[in-house]
Write a protein that holds these residues in place. Structure first.
Motif, mmCIF file in Angstrom:
data_model
loop_
_atom_site.group_PDB
_atom_site.id
_atom_site.type_symbol
_atom_site.label_atom_id
_atom_site.label_comp_id
_atom_site.label_asym_id
_atom_site.label_seq_id
_atom_site.Cartn_x
_atom_site.Cartn_y
_atom_site.Cartn_z
ATOM 1 N N GLY A 110 -41.264 13.517 9.094
ATOM 2 C CA GLY A 110 -41.709 14.202 8.980
ATOM 3 C C GLY A 110 -41.861 15.761 9.104
ATOM 4 N N VAL A 111 -39.657 15.418 9.785
ATOM 5 C CA VAL A 111 -39.441 16.869 10.091
ATOM 6 C C VAL A 111 -38.053 16.624 8.944
ATOM 7 C CG1 VAL A 111 -40.848 17.441 11.584
ATOM 8 C CG2 VAL A 111 -38.721 15.701 12.513
ATOM 9 N N HIS A 112 -37.064 15.339 8.253
ATOM 10 C CA HIS A 112 -35.851 15.492 8.318
ATOM 11 C C HIS A 112 -35.460 16.666 7.146
ATOM 12 C CE1 HIS A 112 -32.337 14.242 5.623
ATOM 13 N NE2 HIS A 112 -32.478 13.458 6.599
ATOM 14 N N ALA A 113 -36.204 16.352 6.188
ATOM 15 C CA ALA A 113 -36.109 17.706 4.893
ATOM 16 C C ALA A 113 -36.734 19.298 5.939
ATOM 17 C CB ALA A 113 -37.336 17.744 4.264
ATOM 18 N N GLN A 114 -37.122 19.458 6.681
ATOM 19 C CA GLN A 114 -36.875 20.585 7.496
ATOM 20 C C GLN A 114 -36.129 21.264 7.833
ATOM 21 O OE1 GLN A 114 -41.072 21.582 9.686
ATOM 22 N NE2 GLN A 114 -39.653 23.753 10.282
ATOM 23 N N VAL A 115 -35.434 19.154 8.591
ATOM 24 C CA VAL A 115 -34.463 19.398 9.271
ATOM 25 C C VAL A 115 -32.906 20.155 8.517
ATOM 26 C CG1 VAL A 115 -32.751 18.469 11.072
ATOM 27 C CG2 VAL A 115 -35.214 18.608 11.312
ATOM 28 N N LEU A 116 -33.072 19.194 7.321
ATOM 29 C CA LEU A 116 -31.624 19.491 6.577
ATOM 30 C C LEU A 116 -31.718 20.244 5.736
ATOM 31 C CD1 LEU A 116 -29.674 17.679 4.868
ATOM 32 C CD2 LEU A 116 -31.262 16.638 3.305
ATOM 33 N N GLU A 117 -32.920 21.273 5.523
ATOM 34 C CA GLU A 117 -32.355 22.912 5.021
ATOM 35 C C GLU A 117 -31.873 23.682 5.697
ATOM 36 O OE1 GLU A 117 -32.517 25.153 2.106
ATOM 37 O OE2 GLU A 117 -33.514 23.274 1.889
ATOM 38 N N ALA A 118 -32.867 23.040 7.334
ATOM 39 C CA ALA A 118 -31.919 24.507 8.383
ATOM 40 C C ALA A 118 -31.005 23.939 8.097
ATOM 41 C CB ALA A 118 -32.636 24.047 9.749
ATOM 42 N N VAL A 119 -29.787 22.786 8.276
ATOM 43 C CA VAL A 119 -28.105 22.218 7.979
ATOM 44 C C VAL A 119 -27.468 22.805 7.146
ATOM 45 C CG1 VAL A 119 -27.119 20.538 8.144
ATOM 46 C CG2 VAL A 119 -28.636 20.111 9.237
ATOM 47 N N LYS A 120 -28.572 23.260 5.910
ATOM 48 C CA LYS A 120 -27.339 23.868 4.750
ATOM 49 C C LYS A 120 -27.159 25.201 4.454
ATOM 50 C CE LYS A 120 -29.178 19.397 1.292
ATOM 51 N NZ LYS A 120 -29.886 19.867 0.835
ATOM 52 N N THR A 121 -28.431 25.451 5.291
ATOM 53 C CA THR A 121 -28.339 27.346 5.645
ATOM 54 C C THR A 121 -27.345 27.578 5.979
ATOM 55 O OG1 THR A 121 -30.482 27.719 4.673
ATOM 56 C CG2 THR A 121 -30.130 28.856 6.038
ATOM 57 N N VAL A 122 -27.543 26.686 7.567
ATOM 58 C CA VAL A 122 -26.653 27.513 8.665
ATOM 59 C C VAL A 122 -24.558 26.891 7.717
ATOM 60 C CG1 VAL A 122 -25.128 26.876 10.518
ATOM 61 C CG2 VAL A 122 -27.120 27.009 10.770
ATOM 62 N N LEU A 123 -24.512 25.311 7.543
ATOM 63 C CA LEU A 123 -23.292 25.425 7.343
ATOM 64 C C LEU A 123 -22.708 26.352 5.714
ATOM 65 C CD1 LEU A 123 -23.195 21.479 7.138
ATOM 66 C CD2 LEU A 123 -22.500 23.190 9.004
ATOM 67 N N GLU A 124 -23.794 26.578 4.488
ATOM 68 C CA GLU A 124 -23.794 27.048 3.547
ATOM 69 C C GLU A 124 -22.921 28.845 4.007
ATOM 70 O OE1 GLU A 124 -26.543 26.886 1.248
ATOM 71 O OE2 GLU A 124 -26.264 24.830 0.638
ATOM 72 N N SER A 125 -23.662 29.464 5.103
ATOM 73 C CA SER A 125 -23.499 30.622 5.503
ATOM 74 C C SER A 125 -21.962 30.794 6.213
ATOM 75 C CB SER A 125 -24.308 30.875 6.732
ATOM 76 O OG SER A 125 -24.242 30.181 8.325
ATOM 77 N N LYS A 126 -21.284 30.197 6.157
ATOM 78 C CA LYS A 126 -20.059 29.709 7.191
ATOM 79 C C LYS A 126 -18.953 30.061 6.232
ATOM 80 C CE LYS A 126 -18.539 27.072 10.107
ATOM 81 N NZ LYS A 126 -18.449 25.791 11.296
#
Length: 353
Positions: free
Chosen positions: A337-353
């Motif tokens: 139910g939340v995996h897609a939302q968590v994954l999107e946050a992971v991508k956002t943080v990692l791509e900002s580095k």
């Protein structure tokens, strides 16, 4: 049940090995030595690997094993070798019921060393290959925290059976996680769990016992829809996973509860039964590569409990590439139910580095 015999052997072998590790857990001197990569290995690691591989080789002699340990240090150290021999013999005597079903050809010290060294398979995309971590979370084991004995059967690159022995987790599947779970733990009455899963058959837990297996019960991940209420699990060791990135991800998701840090695949087990909700393990460097024995059993158990597991880019974990997850970076495990939302946050943080 498909792979029913394999599951039974794996459960009995992991249970017997976990009971051996419990004996070492209570000793002040655990026979710790350092490997070439400076990581610790104990009497429990060697003894558990010998017991599990001997059971596999007795029951499935043509199967291969990808194990974490090898016996060269024991061949050069008489004291450690004899200590492990005594531990293994004691474990076999204490578990005579299991011994009748899964005992292995350990009749001498040389048999013991050879069993440990049968864990040198290169892995790969074809055949039946067992991934074994005799003590996952050795630093947790040494500090009195969480650890797990981990075994998974991979067939043609696909994980079919997974078993985790977690002696310091509570038997009660509804017991909440707390922030003290990483240290000052015991294996007192009411603790000690065997988790297992077979592909397509669901996931279960059962109390750890001596001899015969206890009755199992199904486990399911919590049906979470509001990610802000999630219980977040991560590794204790900063060298294993980026705490800073994970804190940023939690903030982005609106999670205000403190993360629960624990060692080993006990994190996979904890979210699979609903005690936690999210497990992140994000790479600390571009060159860091995960080992298959650190994830194979836990990945299957979470997925069979209704969860979803990918890497940080959204790809499934690929266990067909040998001894490592060379095609993956990081781990993101959460309820569907939340995996897609968590994954999107992971991508956002990692791509900002």
């Amino acid at each position: 049940m498909a792979y029913g015999n394999e599951l039974t052997v794996a459960l009995l072998a992991v249970q017997r090995a976990t009971l051996l590790t419990k004996r070492v857990f209570h000793e002040k001197a655990k026979g710790t030595v350092s490997k070439d990569d400076k990581s610790p290995v104990t009497l429990g690691d060697f003894g558990a690997q010998a017991l599990i591989i001997s059971a596999i080789k007795r029951n499935f002699p043509n199967d291969e094993v990808v194990g974490e340990e090898e016996a060269s240090v024991l061949r050069a150290n008489n004291t450690l070798r004899e200590q492990i021999w005594d531990l293994v013999q004691g474990a076999r005597l204490e578990n005579s019921d299991a011994e009748d079903k899964i005992g292995g050809p350990i009749q001498s010290v040389e048999d013991l060393l050879d069993a440990i060294d049968h864990g040198t398979s290169a892995g790969g995309p074809k055949g039946r290959i067992w991934a074994l971590d005799p003590i996952d979370g050795t630093k947790g084991f040494l500090r009195g925290g969480q650890y797990a004995v981990c075994l998974a059967l991979i067939v043609d690159g696909d994980v079919k059976v997974g078993v985790l022995g977690c002696p310091n987790l509570p038997v009660d599947d509804s017991a909440p996680l707390d922030e003290n779970v990483s240290s000052d733990q015991t294996d007192e009455t009411g603790k000690g769990v065997l988790f297992s899963a077979v592909r397509g058959e669901g996931a279960t837990s059962r109390p750890l016992s001596r001899g015969a297996l206890q009755q199992s019960q199904p486990i399911r991940m919590k049906d979470l829809t509001d990610v802000t209420q999630a219980t977040f699990c991560e590794s204790v060791e900063a060298g294993h996973s980026s705490h800073g990135d994970q804190a940023e991800i939690a903030k982005l998701l609106g999670i205000t509860k403190s993360s629960v840090r624990m060692d080993s695949q006990a994190k996979y087990a904890s979210i699979a039964r609903g005690a936690g909700d999210i497990y992140l393990r994000l790479p600390v460097s571009k060159s860091y590569v995960e080992k298959i024995w650190d994830h194979a059993a836990g990945d299957l158990i979470v997925r069979e409990a209704g969860g979803e597991v990918t890497d940080a880019t959204g790809k499934s974990l690929d266990f067909s590439r040998g001894r490592t997850l060379s095609e993956n970076k990081g781990v993101v495990a959460a309820s569907k139910g939340v995996h897609a939302q968590v994954l999107e946050a992971v991508k956002t943080v990692l791509e900002s580095k």
